[in-house]
Motif scaffolding. Structure first.
Motif, PDB file in Angstrom:
ATOM      1  N   PRO A 265      -9.763 -14.892  -2.056  1.00  0.00           N
ATOM      2  CA  PRO A 265      -9.061 -14.030  -3.110  1.00  0.00           C
ATOM      3  C   PRO A 265      -7.669 -14.321  -3.579  1.00  0.00           C
ATOM      4  CG  PRO A 265      -9.090 -12.922  -0.836  1.00  0.00           C
ATOM      5  CD  PRO A 265     -10.120 -14.317  -0.721  1.00  0.00           C
ATOM      6  N   GLU A 266      -7.411 -14.228  -4.890  1.00  0.00           N
ATOM      7  CA  GLU A 266      -6.239 -14.308  -5.202  1.00  0.00           C
ATOM      8  C   GLU A 266      -5.318 -13.167  -4.446  1.00  0.00           C
ATOM      9  OE1 GLU A 266      -5.080 -16.645  -7.409  1.00  0.00           O
ATOM     10  OE2 GLU A 266      -7.259 -17.020  -8.195  1.00  0.00           O
ATOM     11  N   PRO A 267      -3.979 -14.040  -4.355  1.00  0.00           N
ATOM     12  CA  PRO A 267      -3.120 -13.166  -3.737  1.00  0.00           C
ATOM     13  C   PRO A 267      -2.546 -11.765  -4.536  1.00  0.00           C
ATOM     14  CG  PRO A 267      -1.942 -15.028  -4.550  1.00  0.00           C
ATOM     15  CD  PRO A 267      -3.638 -15.142  -4.570  1.00  0.00           C
ATOM     16  N   ARG A 268      -2.118 -10.692  -3.720  1.00  0.00           N
ATOM     17  CA  ARG A 268      -1.888  -9.589  -4.523  1.00  0.00           C
ATOM     18  C   ARG A 268      -0.642  -9.682  -5.016  1.00  0.00           C
ATOM     19  NH1 ARG A 268      -4.844  -6.590  -0.127  1.00  0.00           N
ATOM     20  NH2 ARG A 268      -2.698  -6.389   0.894  1.00  0.00           N
ATOM     21  N   GLY A 269      -0.611  -9.271  -6.110  1.00  0.00           N
ATOM     22  CA  GLY A 269       0.717  -9.399  -6.868  1.00  0.00           C
ATOM     23  C   GLY A 269       1.941  -8.332  -6.567  1.00  0.00           C
ATOM     24  N   GLY A 270       3.170  -8.227  -7.268  1.00  0.00           N
ATOM     25  CA  GLY A 270       3.840  -6.964  -6.922  1.00  0.00           C
ATOM     26  C   GLY A 270       5.062  -7.465  -6.165  1.00  0.00           C
ATOM     27  N   GLU A 313       0.312  -4.447   3.919  1.00  0.00           N
ATOM     28  CA  GLU A 313      -0.133  -5.704   4.024  1.00  0.00           C
ATOM     29  C   GLU A 313      -0.861  -6.393   5.179  1.00  0.00           C
ATOM     30  OE1 GLU A 313       2.534 -10.104   3.576  1.00  0.00           O
ATOM     31  OE2 GLU A 313       3.362  -8.568   4.817  1.00  0.00           O
ATOM     32  N   GLU A 467     -10.755  -3.594   5.045  1.00  0.00           N
ATOM     33  CA  GLU A 467     -10.000  -3.663   3.779  1.00  0.00           C
ATOM     34  C   GLU A 467     -10.027  -2.119   3.281  1.00  0.00           C
ATOM     35  OE1 GLU A 467      -7.793  -4.980   0.534  1.00  0.00           O
ATOM     36  OE2 GLU A 467      -7.853  -5.524   2.469  1.00  0.00           O
ATOM     37  N   GLN A 471      -6.424   0.169   2.357  1.00  0.00           N
ATOM     38  CA  GLN A 471      -6.377   0.599   0.968  1.00  0.00           C
ATOM     39  C   GLN A 471      -6.162   2.129   1.002  1.00  0.00           C
ATOM     40  OE1 GLN A 471      -8.547  -0.977  -1.994  1.00  0.00           O
ATOM     41  NE2 GLN A 471      -8.783  -2.794  -1.451  1.00  0.00           N
ATOM     42  N   ASP A 492      -3.380 -11.131   3.238  1.00  0.00           N
ATOM     43  CA  ASP A 492      -2.505 -11.672   2.144  1.00  0.00           C
ATOM     44  C   ASP A 492      -1.749 -12.943   2.425  1.00  0.00           C
ATOM     45  OD1 ASP A 492      -2.744  -9.281   0.623  1.00  0.00           O
ATOM     46  OD2 ASP A 492      -2.128  -8.390   2.274  1.00  0.00           O
ATOM     47  N   THR A 507       0.856 -17.775   1.498  1.00  0.00           N
ATOM     48  CA  THR A 507      -0.203 -16.897   1.215  1.00  0.00           C
ATOM     49  C   THR A 507      -1.445 -17.419   1.743  1.00  0.00           C
ATOM     50  OG1 THR A 507      -0.691 -18.373  -0.810  1.00  0.00           O
ATOM     51  CG2 THR A 507       0.944 -16.528  -1.186  1.00  0.00           C
TER      52      THR A 507
END
Length: 537
Positions: A265-270, A313, A467, A471, A492, A507
């Motif tokens: 998966p792409e890393p979570r942003g923010g 995280e 996961e 959340q 992450d 990451t």
């Protein structure tokens, strides 16, 4: 074409009355040819190991042949007496078991156990047996074989014990080698070495190999042909290339899709908030006292370890056995106390707490263990096992039991609070372990090899559950594993440890797809299926 070494024809094995289905194996037919590796793939309960047990004459009590044949050298193995089976086992059919520590005698030296194989079949003299045992240990690549031959099993690593089992299985140069999940419990680099060893020995000796596994990554590395089993039946049979590249059955496609690391998966942003956990300069040394014949030892389990973990995280701690990753997890939950350095939990020095203040803060950090069955009391119903922590912390018993019901529902096991641990599968027991870890409403969960003992599809379900819970409950996860594939799927960020030190962090995507440290690259290169486009996209 020559006759197959082993030919199963309509093999059907009946289960005892009251089992969840009438047959362990039903109408199973396949051949194992000389010089090939036939991989038999499936999850727990698929019947893959039961067929091998029938071939070896090692069926468990209550399971019996109901129909079919298992032809070896013109004889039906299913009709043999125990005495006839004993004459074949080791001599013409060798077997490597999943867990060598349970298959090896802990009270006998390694050399004596290999020599015993020759003795059981009246081969070689005493001196010749010891000499041949040393040759076999050398052939399977055990370092310092002269020392290993005098060692007891507990003095060897898991990979070395598995090599001893391979040496014993090959001692009398059998025509058929059965390998039942021989790499499941091993680190990825050790797994890669054992797979290469089995492949090399098979080619050198021209054996037929029946290799049992639940992992299609392993299949991609070693198989000539593949038999996929589900609930006692064959659902797909073909060459390795056919099954891997063009799987026909939905179940086969599901197993391949469940290989961890197939999609990163792409890393979570923010922006990351202030850390929940801050670890600084952690040191831990284990010392063993010497004895009359044994020198004292000092193991530096953690050396100047430092990192942060943000609220919400998931941070992966990856490394092989002996890397210090589990010691780190035990320090975080205060099952071990570091020698120096600090563990700060929301600004509180968690590593310095004692007594009542430690008990009060400890509920904020909980642990999921590798073996949920070993960590659950077999005589305690699972609802009470989950409620015990809250009750000990002052929650009234009825309220704690009601909460246990809610948590079991949350992890997908509603209505089972009155059952005992043995009534559940491995994946279900791990869900119970997760429910128990959630019972005190923690902010941080430390998951120590929480999926390493599970089939890949069950593993995928548990990872998804973790996961979802992260959340839903705003949890932080410290996810400890030897498998970089699994870490890349759920984390992450990833920290890679070797010999008690952090050698790389970043990451999940960067560490998995663009590793910087030599050791991390070794871990990535050792991943089964890596060279077959089954992982890492």
């Amino acid at each position: 074409m020559s006759e197959p070494v082993l030919s199963l024809r309509g093999l059907t094995l009946s289960l005892p009355q009251g089992a969840d289905r009438p047959y362990a194996v039903e109408e199973v037919s396949y051949d194992v040819e000389r010089g090939e590796i036939m991989c038999v793939v499936g999850e727990s309960g698929s019947g893959k190991s039961m067929a091998a047990n029938a071939v070896m004459g090692l069926l468990p009590k209550g399971v019996r042949p109901a129909a079919g044949e298992a032809i070896f050298d013109g004889q039906d193995l299913l009709k043999m007496t125990e005495k006839q089976h004993r004459a074949l086992r080791g001599l013409r059919i060798g077997m490597i078991f999943q867990e060598p520590m349970t298959a090896l005698n802990p009270l006998m030296r390694v050399g004596a156990q290999i020599s015993e194989v020759f003795e059981a079949h009246g081969r070689l003299t005493g001196k010749e047996r010891q000499s041949r045992a040393l040759e076999l240990l050398t052939e399977v690549g055990i370092p310092q074989p002269e020392k290993a031959i005098r060692a007891y099993p507990f003095e060897l690593s898991g990979g070395q014990r598995q090599r001893v089992m391979i040496a014993m299985a090959l001692a009398l140069e059998p025509e058929l080698l059965i390998a039942d999940e021989p790499t499941t419990a091993l680190d990825v680099t050790t797994q890669a070495q054992i797979l290469e060893l089995i492949r090399d020995l098979q080619q050198r000796h021209g054996m037929a190999v029946m290799f049992i596994t639940h992992d299609f990554g392993v299949v991609a590395e070693i198989a000539t042909r593949v038999c996929v089993m589900r609930e006692g039946r064959i659902v797909e049979l073909g060459s390795a290339d056919e099954v891997l590249e063009h799987p026909r059955h939905p179940y086969t496609r599901d197993l391949i899709a469940a290989i961890p690391g197939s999609v990163i998966p792409e890393p979570r942003g923010g922006e990351m908030p202030a850390p929940l956990l801050e670890v600084r300069h952690l040191q831990k040394v284990f010392r063993s006292r010497g004895g009359l014949f044994k020198p004292s030892r000092e193991v530096r389990a953690l050396q100047d370890v430092g990192f942060t973990l943000a609220p919400g995280e998931t941070l992966g701690i990856v490394g092989e056995s002996g890397s210090g990753k589990s010691t780190l997890g035990r320090c975080v939950v205060r099952l071990e106390r570091p020698d120096s350095g600090s563990l700060s939990l929301s600004g509180i020095d968690f590593s310095a707490l004692t007594g009542e203040s430690l008990r009060r803060e400890r509920r904020r950090v909980q642990m999921i263990f590798q073996d949920p069955y070993a960590s659950l009391n077999p005589r305690t119903r699972v609802g009470m096992a989950i409620a015990q922590g809250p009750i000990a912390n002052g929650v009234p018993r009825p309220k704690a039991l009601a909460r246990a019901d809610e948590l079991l529902e949350l992890v997908g096991l509603g209505g089972v609070a009155d059952r005992f641990p043995h009534e559940f599968s491995g994946g279900q027991r791990q869900r119970i372990g997760i429910a128990r870890a959630l019972a005190l409403d923690p902010e941080l969960i430390v998951a120590d090899e929480a999926v390493s003992a599970l089939d890949v599809s069950i593993q995928a379900q548990i990872l998804k559950l973790l996961e979802d819970l992260r959340q839903k409950l705003s949890l932080s996860l410290l996810f400890i594993t030897h498998d970089l594939r699994v870490a890349a799927q759920i984390c992450d960020r990833i920290i890679v440890m070797q010999h008690g030190r952090i050698v790389e962090q970043g990451t999940a995507r960067d560490v998995f797809l663009s590793p910087q440290a030599d050791y991390t690259r070794e871990l990535v290169d050792a991943i089964p299926g890596r060279g077959h486009a089954l992982v890492g996209s």
